[in-house]
Design a protein around this motif. Structure first.
Motif, PDB file in Angstrom:
ATOM      1  N   THR A   1      31.122  42.650  40.794  1.00 46.28           N
ATOM      2  CA  THR A   1      32.510  42.210  40.725  1.00 46.28           C
ATOM      3  C   THR A   1      32.600  40.840  41.379  1.00 46.28           C
ATOM      4  N   PRO A   2      33.244  39.883  40.745  1.00 45.76           N
ATOM      5  CA  PRO A   2      33.332  38.544  41.328  1.00 45.76           C
ATOM      6  C   PRO A   2      34.133  38.522  42.620  1.00 45.76           C
ATOM      7  N   SER A   3      33.677  37.722  43.569  1.00 45.24           N
ATOM      8  CA  SER A   3      34.376  37.569  44.846  1.00 45.24           C
ATOM      9  C   SER A   3      35.588  36.660  44.653  1.00 45.24           C
ATOM     10  N   PRO A   4      36.532  36.651  45.609  1.00 49.23           N
ATOM     11  CA  PRO A   4      37.674  35.731  45.515  1.00 49.23           C
ATOM     12  C   PRO A   4      37.241  34.277  45.378  1.00 49.23           C
ATOM     13  N   ASP A   5      36.171  33.872  46.068  1.00 54.68           N
ATOM     14  CA  ASP A   5      35.701  32.498  45.972  1.00 54.68           C
ATOM     15  C   ASP A   5      35.207  32.187  44.559  1.00 54.68           C
ATOM     16  N   THR A   6      34.491  33.132  43.952  1.00 52.13           N
ATOM     17  CA  THR A   6      34.024  32.961  42.578  1.00 52.13           C
ATOM     18  C   THR A   6      35.200  32.870  41.620  1.00 52.13           C
ATOM     19  N   LEU A   7      36.199  33.710  41.829  1.00 53.86           N
ATOM     20  CA  LEU A   7      37.379  33.696  40.968  1.00 53.86           C
ATOM     21  C   LEU A   7      38.136  32.381  41.080  1.00 53.86           C
ATOM     22  N   LYS A   8      38.134  31.809  42.277  1.00 52.54           N
ATOM     23  CA  LYS A   8      38.802  30.520  42.460  1.00 52.54           C
ATOM     24  C   LYS A   8      38.119  29.439  41.621  1.00 52.54           C
ATOM     25  N   LYS A   9      36.799  29.484  41.589  1.00 49.43           N
ATOM     26  CA  LYS A   9      36.043  28.509  40.797  1.00 49.43           C
ATOM     27  C   LYS A   9      36.269  28.711  39.303  1.00 49.43           C
ATOM     28  N   LEU A  10      36.318  29.965  38.877  1.00 49.48           N
ATOM     29  CA  LEU A  10      36.567  30.251  37.463  1.00 49.48           C
ATOM     30  C   LEU A  10      37.999  29.879  37.082  1.00 49.48           C
ATOM     31  N   SER A  11      38.930  30.080  38.004  1.00 47.81           N
ATOM     32  CA  SER A  11      40.320  29.707  37.771  1.00 47.81           C
ATOM     33  C   SER A  11      40.433  28.214  37.464  1.00 47.81           C
ATOM     34  N   ALA A  12      39.762  27.412  38.274  1.00 52.48           N
ATOM     35  CA  ALA A  12      39.801  25.968  38.064  1.00 52.48           C
ATOM     36  C   ALA A  12      39.105  25.580  36.765  1.00 52.48           C
ATOM     37  N   ALA A  13      37.987  26.232  36.452  1.00 55.67           N
ATOM     38  CA  ALA A  13      37.215  25.895  35.246  1.00 55.67           C
ATOM     39  C   ALA A  13      37.959  26.272  33.975  1.00 55.67           C
ATOM     40  N   TYR A  14      38.671  27.404  33.999  1.00 50.08           N
ATOM     41  CA  TYR A  14      39.337  27.910  32.796  1.00 50.08           C
ATOM     42  C   TYR A  14      40.824  27.572  32.735  1.00 50.08           C
ATOM     43  N   GLY A  15      41.351  27.016  33.824  1.00 52.81           N
ATOM     44  CA  GLY A  15      42.773  26.687  33.832  1.00 52.81           C
ATOM     45  C   GLY A  15      43.662  27.914  33.817  1.00 52.81           C
ATOM     46  N   TYR A  16      43.204  28.976  34.489  1.00 58.07           N
ATOM     47  CA  TYR A  16      43.958  30.226  34.522  1.00 58.07           C
ATOM     48  C   TYR A  16      44.388  30.482  35.968  1.00 58.07           C
ATOM     49  N   PRO A  17      45.631  30.953  36.189  1.00 54.25           N
ATOM     50  CA  PRO A  17      46.130  31.130  37.561  1.00 54.25           C
ATOM     51  C   PRO A  17      45.219  31.997  38.425  1.00 54.25           C
ATOM     52  N   TYR A  18      44.901  31.493  39.594  1.00 54.36           N
ATOM     53  CA  TYR A  18      43.998  32.177  40.518  1.00 54.36           C
ATOM     54  C   TYR A  18      44.541  33.546  40.938  1.00 54.36           C
ATOM     55  N   THR A  19      45.827  33.593  41.254  1.00 57.86           N
ATOM     56  CA  THR A  19      46.414  34.853  41.706  1.00 57.86           C
ATOM     57  C   THR A  19      46.321  35.923  40.622  1.00 57.86           C
ATOM     58  N   GLU A  20      46.552  35.521  39.367  1.00 59.77           N
ATOM     59  CA  GLU A  20      46.459  36.477  38.263  1.00 59.77           C
ATOM     60  C   GLU A  20      45.033  37.009  38.128  1.00 59.77           C
ATOM     61  N   LEU A  21      44.066  36.133  38.309  1.00 58.55           N
ATOM     62  CA  LEU A  21      42.671  36.580  38.260  1.00 58.55           C
ATOM     63  C   LEU A  21      42.382  37.568  39.383  1.00 58.55           C
ATOM     64  N   MET A  22      42.910  37.283  40.567  1.00 56.44           N
ATOM     65  CA  MET A  22      42.701  38.178  41.710  1.00 56.44           C
ATOM     66  C   MET A  22      43.279  39.563  41.433  1.00 56.44           C
ATOM     67  N   ILE A  23      44.433  39.602  40.793  1.00 54.85           N
ATOM     68  CA  ILE A  23      45.065  40.881  40.463  1.00 54.85           C
ATOM     69  C   ILE A  23      44.247  41.620  39.411  1.00 54.85           C
ATOM     70  N   LYS A  24      43.834  40.919  38.362  1.00 56.09           N
ATOM     71  CA  LYS A  24      43.086  41.548  37.275  1.00 56.09           C
ATOM     72  C   LYS A  24      41.708  42.026  37.740  1.00 56.09           C
ATOM     73  N   ALA A  25      41.145  41.327  38.746  1.00 54.78           N
ATOM     74  CA  ALA A  25      39.829  41.716  39.259  1.00 54.78           C
ATOM     75  C   ALA A  25      39.923  42.856  40.270  1.00 54.78           C
ATOM     76  N   GLY A  26      41.143  43.196  40.685  1.00 62.17           N
ATOM     77  CA  GLY A  26      41.322  44.300  41.623  1.00 62.17           C
ATOM     78  C   GLY A  26      41.313  43.890  43.081  1.00 62.17           C
ATOM     79  N   HIS A  27      41.361  42.595  43.356  1.00 64.04           N
ATOM     80  CA  HIS A  27      41.392  42.143  44.748  1.00 64.04           C
ATOM     81  C   HIS A  27      42.814  42.169  45.318  1.00 64.04           C
ATOM     82  N   LEU A  28      43.806  42.086  44.445  1.00 58.76           N
ATOM     83  CA  LEU A  28      45.203  42.096  44.852  1.00 58.76           C
ATOM     84  C   LEU A  28      45.982  43.047  43.959  1.00 58.76           C
ATOM     85  N   MET A  29      47.114  43.531  44.481  1.00 57.24           N
ATOM     86  CA  MET A  29      48.070  44.243  43.657  1.00 57.24           C
ATOM     87  C   MET A  29      49.250  43.314  43.430  1.00 57.24           C
TER      88      MET A  29
END
Length: 225
Positions: A54-82
């Motif tokens: 499972t990607p870490s929050p730091d990895t998700l932050k990098k993917l967020s910037a690369a794909y132009g997708y909101p970081y918080t939404e990625l965190m929620i979808k990955a299960g790090h946040l509700m």
């Protein structure tokens, strides 16, 4: 929270859909991750060991910037946040955030997350003009850039663990913390020691630069995480 956060079904497929027509090597170049690791994330397993990953929050932050997708939404979808952990921007549009009470700020591709004591507030980045003014305001309030998208309020730092490169916002070092990059740690080392002392009403009983372990007296025992 009312329960544990859970990743969405087929999160790896979702990451692959975000990459779209972008090649793995292009995604690697934009994110700073290896193309092999990005593919592993899409398959949700380490192809060398076959272990689930499972990607870490730091990895998700990098993917967020690369794909132009909101970081918080990625965190929620990955299960790090509700979703309940975040206060939507619309619910406090007209409420001014007092920066002096903010511990640190994370800047994503399209939004800004304010971290306060026991709370997180989210706002979108409306325009480059507003964003430029926002950065100026951070500087005026003694926020320093600690990593690519991390700004820390030095007036809230109460413990500095120089060995781990970690900053705490409580004197005991048992609460919320952030990890800063090595280059920023070298740049702000003395200032962080001074700020941690001032913010906890402690005196500095050493000369700056005399000992590399000088901040240990402020960072405390090794077992305080």
């Amino acid at each position: 929270m009312n329960g544990l956060a859970q990743p969405i079904s087929n999160f790896g497929k979702f990451l692959e859909s975000l990459r779209g027509s972008m090649s793995l090597r292009e995604a690697a170049r934009k994110s700073g991750l290896s193309h092999a690791y990005i593919r592993d994330l899409e398959l949700e397993r380490n192809r060398s060991t076959n272990d689930k990953i499972t990607p870490s929050p730091d990895t998700l932050k990098k993917l967020s910037a690369a794909y132009g997708y909101p970081y918080t939404e990625l965190m929620i979808k990955a299960g790090h946040l509700m979703s309940g952990d975040i206060v939507p921007a619309a619910s406090f549009t007209d409420v001014s955030i007092e920066l002096t009470n903010v511990y640190f700020i994370e800047i994503g591709a399209k939004e800004i997350t304010y971290h306060l004591e026991g709370n997180k507030l989210l706002r979108s980045i409306d325009s480059l003009i507003d964003f430029s003014t926002f950065l100026d305001k951070l500087e005026e309030n003694e926020f320093k850039k600690m990593d690519t998208d991390l700004y820390v309020n030095f007036n809230q730092v109460r413990r500095y663990d120089d060995k781990r490169g970690r900053l705490y916002f409580d004197e005991m070092g048992k609460g919320v913390s952030v990890t800063i990059s090595a280059i920023r740690q070298r740049k702000y080392h003395d200032l962080l020691i001074r700020k941690a002392a001032v913010n906890t009403n402690k005196s500095l009983e050493f000369s700056f630069g005399r000992s590399t372990g000088a901040s240990s007296a402020l960072s405390g025992p090794e077992n305080n995480l």
